[in-house]
Design an enzyme around this catalytic site. Sequence first.
Site, mmCIF file in Angstrom:
data_model
loop_
_atom_site.group_PDB
_atom_site.id
_atom_site.type_symbol
_atom_site.label_atom_id
_atom_site.label_comp_id
_atom_site.label_asym_id
_atom_site.label_seq_id
_atom_site.Cartn_x
_atom_site.Cartn_y
_atom_site.Cartn_z
ATOM 1 N N ASP A 13 0.810 -1.226 0.000
ATOM 2 C CA ASP A 13 0.000 0.000 0.000
ATOM 3 C C ASP A 13 0.843 1.275 0.000
ATOM 4 O OD1 ASP A 13 -2.386 -1.444 -0.021
ATOM 5 O OD2 ASP A 13 -2.451 -1.571 2.168
ATOM 6 N N ILE A 14 1.951 1.235 -0.716
ATOM 7 C CA ILE A 14 2.811 2.411 -0.871
ATOM 8 C C ILE A 14 2.391 3.222 -2.093
ATOM 9 C CG2 ILE A 14 5.200 3.183 -1.261
ATOM 10 C CD1 ILE A 14 4.752 2.078 1.519
ATOM 11 N N LYS A 16 2.333 1.446 -5.492
ATOM 12 C CA LYS A 16 2.946 0.811 -6.674
ATOM 13 C C LYS A 16 2.049 0.862 -7.900
ATOM 14 C CE LYS A 16 3.642 -3.464 -5.826
ATOM 15 N NZ LYS A 16 3.021 -3.411 -4.516
ATOM 16 N N TYR A 18 -0.576 2.733 -8.530
ATOM 17 C CA TYR A 18 -0.801 4.131 -8.911
ATOM 18 C C TYR A 18 0.366 4.655 -9.744
ATOM 19 C CZ TYR A 18 -0.993 9.204 -7.895
ATOM 20 O OH TYR A 18 -1.005 10.571 -7.974
ATOM 21 N N LYS A 38 1.497 -8.546 -14.394
ATOM 22 C CA LYS A 38 1.661 -8.832 -12.965
ATOM 23 C C LYS A 38 1.511 -10.332 -12.765
ATOM 24 C CE LYS A 38 0.180 -7.247 -8.406
ATOM 25 N NZ LYS A 38 -0.181 -6.015 -7.703
ATOM 26 N N ASP A 55 -5.928 -4.222 -9.607
ATOM 27 C CA ASP A 55 -4.734 -3.452 -9.965
ATOM 28 C C ASP A 55 -4.610 -3.314 -11.478
ATOM 29 O OD1 ASP A 55 -4.249 -3.385 -7.286
ATOM 30 O OD2 ASP A 55 -2.475 -4.672 -7.326
ATOM 31 N N GLY A 117 5.164 -5.683 -9.189
ATOM 32 C CA GLY A 117 5.322 -6.719 -8.179
ATOM 33 C C GLY A 117 4.111 -6.817 -7.264
ATOM 34 N N SER A 118 4.239 -7.654 -6.234
ATOM 35 C CA SER A 118 3.194 -7.826 -5.225
ATOM 36 C C SER A 118 3.784 -7.417 -3.879
ATOM 37 C CB SER A 118 2.742 -9.283 -5.163
ATOM 38 O OG SER A 118 2.326 -9.751 -6.428
ATOM 39 N N ASN A 180 3.344 10.335 -2.858
ATOM 40 C CA ASN A 180 2.609 11.205 -1.922
ATOM 41 C C ASN A 180 3.459 12.390 -1.469
ATOM 42 O OD1 ASN A 180 0.256 9.515 -1.864
ATOM 43 N ND2 ASN A 180 1.377 8.119 -0.522
#
Length: 227
Positions: A13-14, A16, A18, A38, A55, A117-118, A180
């Site tokens: 949840d960084i 990726k 987006y 993916k 995603d 990635g995951s 962000n």
Amino acid sequence: MARGIFITATGTDIGKTYVTALIIKRLRETNINCGYYKAALSGAERRDGKLIAGDANYVYNIANIKGDPNDAVSYIFQQAVSPHLAAKLNNVEISMERIKKDFYSIKNKYDYITVEGSGGIVCPISTGKEKIMLDNIIKIFKLPAIVVADAGLGTINSTILTLQYMKEKNISVKMILLNNYNHEDIIHIENKRYLSDNLLIPVYTCNKNANKLEIPVEKLIEIYEEI
């Protein structure tokens, strides 16, 4: 021959997906034929009895990629857990052979391929008959990487630990992207300065809720490598 890049992050949840969508969008807007892949996706929605790879669906919508987003993902699971656990819960054996087959099928349709990635970089994809870690996928396709990190407090630690792991695995990191990012936040400003001054890797930023990347297309093209 196609060119590729791998998008990983310092954690879950960084942002990726987006960032991946914005990178592909940026390239496609300049008529560069860029696609998406993916290997495994968890947390898919079920609509009308069908799992939707959220995603991939997001990337396809933002980047205006035609076709079925589910075709860009080898393994799709509903449970929002690590891919290896989702595979266990669904009695699915994840196979590197299938991942390779799907990847090359996607790759052959595009001049540039962006692989997401995951979770973070240390992510077990399979602990079944085949033991597959995320870095195994990066290395088998000989992909360089972009590391997405949050711009806020703690990112110096998480970014450097991620880079150290990737160095041990002989994965080439071409760019760090702080997501962000707020140009008026002193922590964000200092994090960018520190990482830029202490790493031999370009550090870029992505503003919160941005609808495009400010990175020059030429810089993005440079980091994709022939695969």
